[in-house]
Scaffold this active site. Sequence first.
Site, PDB file in Angstrom:
ATOM      1  N   GLU A 135      39.120  44.048  29.554  1.00  0.00           N
ATOM      2  CA  GLU A 135      38.863  42.853  30.375  1.00  0.00           C
ATOM      3  C   GLU A 135      39.458  41.608  29.719  1.00  0.00           C
ATOM      4  OE1 GLU A 135      38.231  41.073  33.007  1.00  0.00           O
ATOM      5  OE2 GLU A 135      36.091  41.318  33.359  1.00  0.00           O
ATOM      6  N   THR A 178      41.739  34.303  36.530  1.00  0.00           N
ATOM      7  CA  THR A 178      40.504  33.921  35.844  1.00  0.00           C
ATOM      8  C   THR A 178      40.793  32.922  34.727  1.00  0.00           C
ATOM      9  OG1 THR A 178      39.457  36.007  36.376  1.00  0.00           O
ATOM     10  CG2 THR A 178      38.560  34.832  34.497  1.00  0.00           C
TER      11      THR A 178
HETATM   12  N1  HSE Z   1      32.261  34.948  34.461  1.00  0.00           N
HETATM   13  C1  HSE Z   1      33.681  34.989  34.655  1.00  0.00           C
HETATM   14  C2  HSE Z   1      34.157  33.643  35.143  1.00  0.00           C
HETATM   15  C3  HSE Z   1      33.985  36.043  35.667  1.00  0.00           C
HETATM   16  O1  HSE Z   1      33.527  33.112  36.059  1.00  0.00           O
HETATM   17  O2  HSE Z   1      35.127  33.109  34.615  1.00  0.00           O
HETATM   18  C4  HSE Z   1      35.440  36.230  35.943  1.00  0.00           C
HETATM   19  O3  HSE Z   1      35.952  37.314  35.235  1.00  0.00           O
END
Ligand code: HSE
Length: 309
Positions: free
Chosen positions: A128, A181
């Site tokens: 990830e 992201t």
């Molecule tokens: N918690 C993460 C974000 C999830 O909001 O950036 C995305 O992978």
Amino acid sequence: MNEIKIFCPATVSNVSCGFDVLGFCLEAIGDEMIIRKTTKKGIKITKIEGYDLSFEVNKNVAGVSALALYENANPDFGFEIEIYKKIKPGSGIGSSSASAAGSVYGMNVLLGSPYTPLELTTFAIKGEALASQSEHADNIAPALFGGFTLVKSLYPLEIIQIPTPDDLFAVVLHPQIEIKTANARKILPKEIPLKNAIKQWSNVGSLIHGLHTNDYGLISRSLIDVVAEPVRSQLIPGFESIKEAASKNNALGTGISGSGPSVFSLCKSQQTAINVKKAIKQAYAKHDVPFQIYASKINMDGVKELNKK
Ligand code: HSE
């Protein structure tokens, strides 16, 4: 057992108030993977269908997590991986986590299940991190454990499984634009006012209580995000119109799924989810953005085996 075919589910992380800690698992959408033992040692990605992703193990999310497990297990055989990608990368519904969780889950079964889901999570986090340039487990945990999960701590890793009320359903709208992201994280505030922090942690606490006690009203009053949504929603065309359509049709709450662009609603009852899906679909058709929309049960199993050979 030499081969396994698995379903690798999409997931919704953050769940409005729980930035980087809360997530839940979806039933209606996910990738498929086939993992096979090979006599030649090492990891090889032999097939990728659906999206254009790297075959280089070190540059592929499924490959990086697979390598993390492989180096730890050090078996005297290897693995090859086939990826049938159905979750668009950059969708906000855990595309990279599905791949990262899938490869380690499948390899673990073929090794005779020596690792716990928590240990698998530590390997999958490595994959990830390749996609989002930061280590977080709020998509990986629900993909591997199923249901709702809370990442209590990353170092040391502690995951808590939260009960899921029986009548809870999700609707997910996926506008076909990509939000990376890493970029969606860069625009987040570095500091937040104390009054917002108070609202946010009160909502996380009450959401968890609502999930434990089947209190749908409390769940609804807790699905509020005063930290990420105000900035990230600007990247999602028509975000307010989705929220409004869902709210008018009795959704419990609506927020950004992960780092977006997908938007989720939680609903009490399948019928409400069907109504919300229809209303969002109509409202979003007015925007000039192609989209997909799903109504889904909460997946209580996480990654699962589709057949055995
Ligand atoms: N918690 C993460 C974000 C999830 O909001 O950036 C995305 O992978």
